[in-house]
Design a protein around this motif. Structure first.
Motif, mmCIF file in Angstrom:
data_model
loop_
_atom_site.group_PDB
_atom_site.id
_atom_site.type_symbol
_atom_site.label_atom_id
_atom_site.label_comp_id
_atom_site.label_asym_id
_atom_site.label_seq_id
_atom_site.Cartn_x
_atom_site.Cartn_y
_atom_site.Cartn_z
ATOM 1 N N TRP A 20 -7.892 4.355 -1.728
ATOM 2 C CA TRP A 20 -6.814 3.433 -1.368
ATOM 3 C C TRP A 20 -6.446 3.533 0.102
ATOM 4 O O TRP A 20 -5.992 2.545 0.705
ATOM 5 C CB TRP A 20 -5.603 3.671 -2.265
ATOM 6 C CG TRP A 20 -5.775 3.054 -3.622
ATOM 7 C CD1 TRP A 20 -6.186 3.674 -4.762
ATOM 8 C CD2 TRP A 20 -5.565 1.681 -3.968
ATOM 9 N NE1 TRP A 20 -6.242 2.776 -5.799
ATOM 10 C CE2 TRP A 20 -5.869 1.555 -5.343
ATOM 11 C CE3 TRP A 20 -5.149 0.556 -3.266
ATOM 12 C CZ2 TRP A 20 -5.763 0.337 -6.019
ATOM 13 C CZ3 TRP A 20 -5.048 -0.655 -3.936
ATOM 14 C CH2 TRP A 20 -5.351 -0.762 -5.288
ATOM 15 N N THR A 54 -5.747 3.963 -11.368
ATOM 16 C CA THR A 54 -5.770 3.756 -9.919
ATOM 17 C C THR A 54 -7.166 3.962 -9.339
ATOM 18 O O THR A 54 -7.573 3.249 -8.418
ATOM 19 C CB THR A 54 -4.779 4.704 -9.229
ATOM 20 O OG1 THR A 54 -5.089 6.066 -9.587
ATOM 21 C CG2 THR A 54 -3.355 4.400 -9.634
ATOM 22 N N VAL A 61 1.689 1.763 -3.633
ATOM 23 C CA VAL A 61 0.498 2.193 -4.378
ATOM 24 C C VAL A 61 0.228 3.680 -4.142
ATOM 25 O O VAL A 61 0.006 4.450 -5.090
ATOM 26 C CB VAL A 61 -0.729 1.354 -3.975
ATOM 27 C CG1 VAL A 61 -2.004 1.959 -4.554
ATOM 28 C CG2 VAL A 61 -0.579 -0.081 -4.452
ATOM 29 N N SER A 97 -8.911 8.982 -5.644
ATOM 30 C CA SER A 97 -8.166 7.722 -5.650
ATOM 31 C C SER A 97 -7.388 7.533 -4.357
ATOM 32 O O SER A 97 -7.334 6.426 -3.804
ATOM 33 C CB SER A 97 -7.217 7.695 -6.853
ATOM 34 O OG SER A 97 -6.513 6.469 -6.918
ATOM 35 N N LEU A 141 -1.679 -2.990 -9.428
ATOM 36 C CA LEU A 141 -2.828 -2.492 -8.680
ATOM 37 C C LEU A 141 -3.891 -3.568 -8.467
ATOM 38 O O LEU A 141 -4.667 -3.499 -7.503
ATOM 39 C CB LEU A 141 -3.444 -1.296 -9.412
ATOM 40 C CG LEU A 141 -2.562 -0.044 -9.528
ATOM 41 C CD1 LEU A 141 -3.220 0.983 -10.428
ATOM 42 C CD2 LEU A 141 -2.282 0.565 -8.161
ATOM 43 N N GLY A 174 -9.154 0.906 -7.794
ATOM 44 C CA GLY A 174 -9.492 1.126 -6.392
ATOM 45 C C GLY A 174 -10.974 0.910 -6.116
ATOM 46 O O GLY A 174 -11.344 0.290 -5.117
ATOM 47 N N PHE A 179 0.816 -1.212 0.000
ATOM 48 C CA PHE A 179 0.000 0.000 0.000
ATOM 49 C C PHE A 179 0.852 1.265 0.000
ATOM 50 O O PHE A 179 0.433 2.288 -0.551
ATOM 51 C CB PHE A 179 -0.951 -0.013 1.193
ATOM 52 C CG PHE A 179 -2.167 -0.862 0.984
ATOM 53 C CD1 PHE A 179 -3.193 -0.442 0.160
ATOM 54 C CD2 PHE A 179 -2.288 -2.090 1.604
ATOM 55 C CE1 PHE A 179 -4.322 -1.211 -0.044
ATOM 56 C CE2 PHE A 179 -3.403 -2.884 1.413
ATOM 57 C CZ PHE A 179 -4.425 -2.449 0.584
#
Length: 303
Positions: free
Chosen positions: A120, A40, A24, A116, A282, A44, A21
């Motif tokens: 996330w 993303t 990301v 995004s 992802l 997500g 994470f």
């Protein structure tokens, strides 16, 4: 709501989940390419729909729409850089504001990035709970890890308690009041009830921590996690995919310019490899879930 106990990505080693994470979020925050930001956001949303719940997306939709609108319109109104002029507005002959497509597009891209990041971060908080925080940072940063774990624990407890208080108020008819004064009184009573409950929980938590030896020098920590083959496989996959993404970024495959004119640089094979690697990277939580579901279904069929 999908329980994390019935999911597979949640059971990986905390170090690899935290590392995944972190990478990301770094990609989302440090990339200016709108294609990457859209990827993303879409992945997500798909991951949240599968791992958490679809209803959460519906509840967050208005908030995401507000952030998207503010970032898009705000940048369009206050930033006047770019060559493609959509229209002009002059207060006087010496002061003319030019509203450009580039500023509008940049605000659009920035709004996607903000939405995004929030999605996330929610996925991160779902997969990386307080138990994993204490395990990973308990020895090195005990105070910080304890504070973070308590925050992650108490926020859902507060939300649940607020719902219980509102249900109790609804049972005695307070929630049906339509006057503003009555609404303020109801919210005030909700706050007092929640404040008293939080003080009680704080005392209980403090007594529990003292009885379990928090603050003692010789206190040991129970290690519940161990690195397994699946964790090493996840780490190797992350390393390979990140190397491909980094190579594409250094080679200019992700280059994008907003000003003075929108320009997307595509290096055919390099860009294609980079976008595919990013898409797979992802999608790792979804791919892991799919693999284990297929495996579980096959074993049930075999029985």
């Amino acid at each position: 709501m999908n329980s994390s106990k019935n999911q597979y990505f949640h059971h990986f080693h905390p170090f690899f989940i935290f590392l995944y994470f972190c990478f990301v979020l770094m990609i989302i925050m440090f990339s200016v390419n709108p294609v990457i930001r859209v990827i993303t956001l879409v992945i997500g949303l798909m991951t949240q729909w599968r791992l958490i719940e679809g209803e959460q997306i519906k509840r967050d939709f208005k908030f995401f729409l507000l952030i998207f609108f503010i970032s898009t319109v705000g940048n369009f109104l206050f930033v006047h850089t770019g060559r493609t002029i959509l229209f002009e507005w002059g207060l006087r002959a010496s002061k003319v504001y030019r509203f450009t497509f580039e500023s509008l597009f940049y605000g659009f891209s920035f709004g996607i990035m903000m939405c995004s990041i929030l999605i996330w971060f929610r996925l991160f908080s779902h997969s990386f709970d307080s138990e994993k925080i204490l395990y990973l940072f308990g020895k090195r940063m005990p105070k910080l890890s304890l504070v973070l774990s308590m925050i992650l624990r108490f926020i859902p407890l507060y939300q649940k308690e607020v719902n219980n208080i509102k249900l109790a108020q609804k049972g005695i008819g307070l929630s049906n009041e339509s006057k503003n004064r009555k609404k303020l009184e109801k919210e005030y009573q909700t706050f007092l009830s929640l404040f008293g409950w939080s003080l009680e929980r704080a005392i209980i938590t403090s007594d529990s921590m003292n009885s379990r030896g928090y603050g003692l020098k010789n206190r040991t920590q129970y290690q519940v996690y161990s690195i397994q083959k699946r964790d090493m496989g996840l780490g190797l996959s992350v390393l390979i995919l990140l190397s491909s993404i980094y190579y594409c970024s250094v080679s200019g495959g992700f280059s994008f310019y907003y000003y003075p004119k929108v320009n997307l640089n595509i290096e055919e094979k390099i860009s294609l490899i980079g976008y595919i690697s990013l898409l797979i990277f992802l999608s790792l939580p979804l791919l892991i879930e799919l693999k284990e579901r297929v495996r579980w279904t096959y074993l049930e069929w075999k029985i």
